[in-house]
Design a protein around this motif. Structure first.
Motif: not given
Length: 272
Positions: A221-240
């Motif tokens: 599971v991922l947060v959709i805003h994170d995986m779509l690159g709408m957030n640039h501030e959040f950069n954890p290792r697990f996020l693609r």
């Protein structure tokens, strides 16, 4: 590449258990509104989580704690109106279930009745077992959540990886078995060592869905805003990041601004 072994017209809690038994990975994403839910559902995502992460990505809060039950119901109802296939799981927000099992049941009933959601998700193990039991006894499906539990951020004081030490790892394994035994249909493991997550997934008959928990679990599971690159501030290792919508949207907005300023929008063809 993973290939679906069975076409589900509607994904249910039973479907997820079957997917695990068949070795089919489960794809899960968050959504908080009608339009996004339509797209996610149409793409064949198995589970949509109406997460209390809406507190962060929709409302701009630093933590998940401020979001209310009424707000979660609003987001969940919006998502439900946009789906045809996906199973929709709704987070019970902070303060709606931790201290009083009766309050937990009232909160879960409100979500099910007022939003039309299919299941609820609670953070914690043994410490919330009475709330989980009461909700399950009412016939409401429950997804568990262990590891990093964002609603407890002030208790932990950090968003770093959980259960690296033996004592906490043993508690996590014990809590996972307890949640399965009580009747939870699935479990989310957040930000725990991959080896531990794999061990937990292999020890349970219910699916384990990971976020920052490695590839040995039954789904992601991922947060959709994170995986779509709408957030640039959040950069954890697990996020693609599967897109850079921040750049795409910024360019579109700038082009629109320029066209309006130059009177090139609307053109003759775009007028009545």
């Amino acid at each position: 590449m993973s290939v679906a072994k069975k076409q589900y017209k509607r994904v249910t809690t039973k479907s997820l258990v079957e997917m695990k038994a068949n070795g089919e990975k489960i794809a899960m994403l968050t959504a908080y509104d009608f339009s996004m839910a339509q797209i996610v559902d149409g793409a064949g995502i198995d589970v949509i989580l109406v997460g209390d992460s809406a507190s962060n990505v929709m409302a701009g809060h630093e933590t998940t704690l401020p979001i209310t039950l009424d707000q979660m119901i609003y987001h969940a109802a919006s998502v439900i109106r946009g789906i045809e296939r996906s199973l929709v799981v709704v987070d019970l927000p902070f303060g709606s279930y931790q201290s009083d099992p009766k309050e937990a049941l009232r909160s879960a009933i409100r979500i099910m009745k007022e939003s039309g959601g299919h299941a609820v998700k609670l953070e914690g193990g043994k410490e919330i077992k009475d709330s989980v039991k009461r909700i399950l006894n009412a016939g409401i499906p429950v997804m568990g959540h262990l590891g990093l539990t964002p609603q407890s951020i002030y208790k932990f004081g950090t968003y770093t990886v959980r259960a690296k030490e033996e004592q906490e790892a043993e508690k996590l394994k014990s809590d996972a078995l307890l949640l399965e035994k009580m009747g939870c249909f699935a479990l989310v493991l957040e930000k725990v060592p991959a080896k531990l997550a794999k061990e937990v997934a292999e020890s349970l008959s219910i699916p384990v869905i990971g976020i920052g928990a490695g590839n040995g679990v039954d789904g992601q599971v991922l947060v959709i805003h994170d995986m779509l690159g709408m957030n640039h501030e959040f950069n954890p290792r697990f996020l693609r990041r599967y897109a850079d919508l921040h750049a795409v949207m910024t360019k579109a907005f700038e082009d629109y601004r320029d066209d309006v300023k130059s009177s090139s929008f609307p053109s003759d063809e775009e007028q009545y």
